[in-house]
Enzyme design. Structure first.
Site, PDB file in Angstrom:
ATOM      1  N   THR A 181       0.581  -1.074  -0.290  1.00  0.00           N
ATOM      2  CA  THR A 181      -0.449   0.237  -0.042  1.00  0.00           C
ATOM      3  C   THR A 181       1.426   1.514  -0.089  1.00  0.00           C
ATOM      4  OG1 THR A 181      -2.023  -1.404   0.792  1.00  0.00           O
ATOM      5  CG2 THR A 181      -1.912   1.298   1.371  1.00  0.00           C
ATOM      6  N   PHE A 183       1.199   5.015   0.485  1.00  0.00           N
ATOM      7  CA  PHE A 183       0.735   6.116   1.652  1.00  0.00           C
ATOM      8  C   PHE A 183       1.464   7.764   1.066  1.00  0.00           C
ATOM      9  CE2 PHE A 183       0.194   2.564   4.111  1.00  0.00           C
ATOM     10  CZ  PHE A 183      -0.570   2.312   4.651  1.00  0.00           C
TER      11      PHE A 183
END
Length: 281
Positions: A181, A183
């Site tokens: 992921t 960010f």
């Protein structure tokens, strides 16, 4: 790394979720041992940042399996915030249980629906386990260890297991090990631009005329800019109109400014979300 505003005080970082969430891990990579401000929703996160309850917010914007994380990207484009850093966090999921528990005795396992969906093989191989949807990965571990949960185990990060004293019964539950992921760290003030080359994130809308997007892509091609992401989202209240999101990698200042100047001649709205160093890896 962000420097705290007060001597001896840690930076306050807003995250969506509880301490131990993957957003917490991302925050630690950006600012070190921060004071986490947990928020239940992304809207509450940006409200906390606007109200001065946190100096920084760290939000997920893209996953290698699920694609764009839509709500935070829309809020970044709509709010007066500026991205100054990015970090990529590997999503490694653990099975958390109370100390002494045995896998064969468990019946229910809770986590965020996205995390549960990433562990289909684990549940297929353990058919007696029932998946239970919860609002947060770390929150499901916390509630389990606090004694108020109706489930027997939870799926979350190893950080969450450590923070709440859970025993790790199994690791790497995710179906695909290439699960990361991305960010963005944002704040309300626009800081100085980093040294070249830098990464640029943009949000823009275009006139509804033939060739608008083609002209934009032509700008990037003519300036030999590396377009690493291009996505679009519908504009609320404006049916069949869209906002585009674009990331440009490794851009030198002169070419970046030339691209922005050309884009302003075409775009109805152009928002520079941030200019920041690209995360390694």
């Amino acid at each position: 790394m962000v420097v705290g505003s007060g001597a001896g005080r840690r930076v306050r970082v807003a995250i969506q979720g509880e301490p131990g969430a993957f957003s917490h891990e991302a925050a630690r990579r950006v600012v070190g041992e921060a004071e986490v401000v947990p928020c239940r929703t992304f809207d509450a996160l940006f409200d906390a940042l606007s109200a001065g309850e946190a100096e920084v917010a760290v939000v997920p914007v893209e996953n290698t399996l699920a694609g764009m994380v839509q709500r935070p990207m829309d809020l970044i484009a709509e709010r007066s915030v500026h991205a100054f850093a990015e970090v990529r966090v590997p999503v490694r999921l653990c099975l958390a249980a109370r100390p002494g528990a045995r896998l064969r005795d468990l019946k229910t396992v809770a986590s965020h629906p996205v995390a549960l969906d990433q562990c289909r093989s684990f549940f297929r191989d353990h058919p007696w386990l029932e998946a239970v949807a919860a609002w947060d990965t770390a929150g499901s571990v916390r509630d389990l260890m606090a004694g108020g949960a109706t489930w027997d185990a939870a799926i979350g990060s190893e950080l969450a297991c450590t923070l709440y004293g859970a025993e790790v019964l199994a690791r790497d539950l995710e179906d695909d090990p290439s699960n990361f992921t991305r960010f963005l760290a944002v704040r309300t003030e626009a800081g100085p631009c980093p040294e070249d080359p830098a990464k640029v994130s943009l949000a823009f809308t275009l006139p509804n005329v033939p060739g608008s997007l083609h002209r934009v892509l032509g700008i990037f091609a003519a300036l030999e800019l590396d377009l690493s992401r291009l996505e679009c989202r519908p504009l609320p209240g404006r049916p069949w109109e869209y906002r585009f999101y674009a990331d440009l990698r490794g851009t030198a200042r002169a070419r970046r400014e030339a691209a922005l100047a050309a884009l302003r001649e075409i775009a109805v709205v152009l928002r520079v979300i941030g200019v920041y160093p690209e995360a390694p890896g």
